[in-house]
Motif scaffolding. Structure first.
Motif, PDB file in Angstrom:
ATOM      1  N   THR A   9      46.367  34.549  46.696  1.00 23.21           N
ATOM      2  CA  THR A   9      46.248  33.961  45.362  1.00 23.21           C
ATOM      3  C   THR A   9      47.411  34.392  44.481  1.00 23.21           C
ATOM      4  O   THR A   9      47.992  33.590  43.745  1.00 23.21           O
ATOM      5  N   ALA A  10      47.761  35.671  44.540  1.00 22.13           N
ATOM      6  CA  ALA A  10      48.858  36.192  43.719  1.00 22.13           C
ATOM      7  C   ALA A  10      50.167  35.472  44.026  1.00 22.13           C
ATOM      8  O   ALA A  10      50.917  35.105  43.110  1.00 22.13           O
ATOM      9  N   ALA A  11      50.453  35.252  45.318  1.00 21.53           N
ATOM     10  CA  ALA A  11      51.697  34.578  45.706  1.00 21.53           C
ATOM     11  C   ALA A  11      51.701  33.125  45.232  1.00 21.53           C
ATOM     12  O   ALA A  11      52.708  32.623  44.730  1.00 21.53           O
ATOM     13  N   PHE A  12      50.564  32.462  45.379  1.00 24.48           N
ATOM     14  CA  PHE A  12      50.478  31.054  44.963  1.00 24.48           C
ATOM     15  C   PHE A  12      50.667  30.925  43.455  1.00 24.48           C
ATOM     16  O   PHE A  12      51.413  30.068  42.985  1.00 24.48           O
ATOM     17  N   VAL A  13      49.997  31.776  42.693  1.00 23.47           N
ATOM     18  CA  VAL A  13      50.113  31.731  41.235  1.00 23.47           C
ATOM     19  C   VAL A  13      51.547  32.032  40.789  1.00 23.47           C
ATOM     20  O   VAL A  13      52.082  31.384  39.879  1.00 23.47           O
ATOM     21  N   GLU A  14      52.182  33.000  41.448  1.00 22.67           N
ATOM     22  CA  GLU A  14      53.546  33.367  41.099  1.00 22.67           C
ATOM     23  C   GLU A  14      54.512  32.190  41.237  1.00 22.67           C
ATOM     24  O   GLU A  14      55.426  32.015  40.421  1.00 22.67           O
TER      25      GLU A  14
END
Length: 296
Positions: A9-14
């Motif tokens: 999720t963190a990578a996608f949001v970034e």
């Protein structure tokens, strides 16, 4: 972001703004770009992150493949579209205009140029020229060899160079043209606007068969001027125009009875208006209520 957010999720949001911009520049449709992001997320959640060295490159690859599939289906939809098709306008933040390369890449004029490329050429051009991806990364995204991608990139670059605006248009130049349009609406004096029309100006209006619009492009200063001479007095009686930042450039929002009715953008070449683009299709105006983040 919460510390408990998982790495996927963190990578996608970034990288979300980047991924949206890739999809939007490939498709010219914010609604379809959002759908591509949903599809990308679903694919991403099934990936073993331990095997991913570069999340950004991997996500761009997924997004590109999803956008390519959608682009081919969009081509069939456009063949049945009522009247001229224009890209979906985005209300953008002022800082987008400060990034000259980004603003040019999402401009209506550039998106219309990209429409003349094949799906693969468009993907390669966007990934290489706008986002500066390496040939190996692009090859993985479009399922071609790096050598083939180099050839496609060269062909696409030459094609775009022959059709894109001949100079980087300053916000001041575009604003001057739109100020003349606004002045013509508010005062009834069209001469200042007519003086800014290039001899070969083209006007496209997109109603999508839902709103009244020209079914064919208007070409030439005489034709466009005659149309504006009839349309603008009616607009003065029933509507209003207000400035906005759309796709990284100055634009006008047109309201009828206080309600959003359309968006007007321009193409400027050598100080004159060579393109007038008016989007009225309500289905394409959903991203005019709030600013849409775009990024590289």
């Amino acid at each position: 972001m919460s510390q408990s957010t998982d790495p996927a999720t963190a990578a996608f949001v970034e990288h979300r703004n980047l991924l949206f911009t890739v999809a939007y520049e490939m498709l010219g449709s914010a609604a379809d770009a959002e759908d591509v992001l949903q599809e990308t997320w679903l694919k991403w959640t099934g990936v073993e992150l331990d095997e991913v060295r570069e999340p950004r490159a991997y996500l761009v690859r997924i997004t590109t493949r999803q956008a390519l599939m959608r682009l081919r289906s969009l081509k069939r939809r456009k063949e049945d579209y009522v009247g001229p098709w224009l890209p979906e306008p985005l209300l953008t933040a002022p800082d987008v205009a400060e990034n000259v390369e980004l603003a040019e890449s999402v401009s209506t004029a550039m998106l219309l140029v990209l429409e003349t490329l094949s799906p693969t050429e468009r993907a390669v051009f966007v990934l290489r020229e706008v986002f500066a991806l390496g040939y190996d990364e692009i090859a993985a995204a479009v399922d071609k060899s790096p050598a083939a991608v180099r050839q496609i990139a060269h062909r696409a670059r030459s094609h775009v160079a022959a059709r894109r605006p001949r100079e980087t248009v300053t916000s001041h130049a575009a604003q001057g043209a739109l100020d003349a349009f606004r002045h013509a609406v508010e005062t009834g004096d069209l001469q200042g606007l007519l003086d800014k029309l290039a001899p070969d100006v083209v006007m496209l209006t997109d109603g999508g068969g839902v709103k009244q619009a020209l079914l064919h492009p208007l070409a030439g200063a005489a034709e466009v001027g005659s149309f504006l001479g009839l349309a603008l007095p009616r607009l003065k009686e029933t509507g209003s125009v207000e400035p906005a930042q759309v796709n990284g450039h100055p634009a006008l929002i047109i309201r009828i009875g206080g309600d959003l009715d359309g968006v007007l953008t321009v193409r400027i070449d050598e100080g004159l208006i060579t393109g007038l683009y008016h989007v009225r299709n309500p289905e394409k105006l959903s991203h005019m209520a709030d600013e849409t983040p775009v990024g590289r």
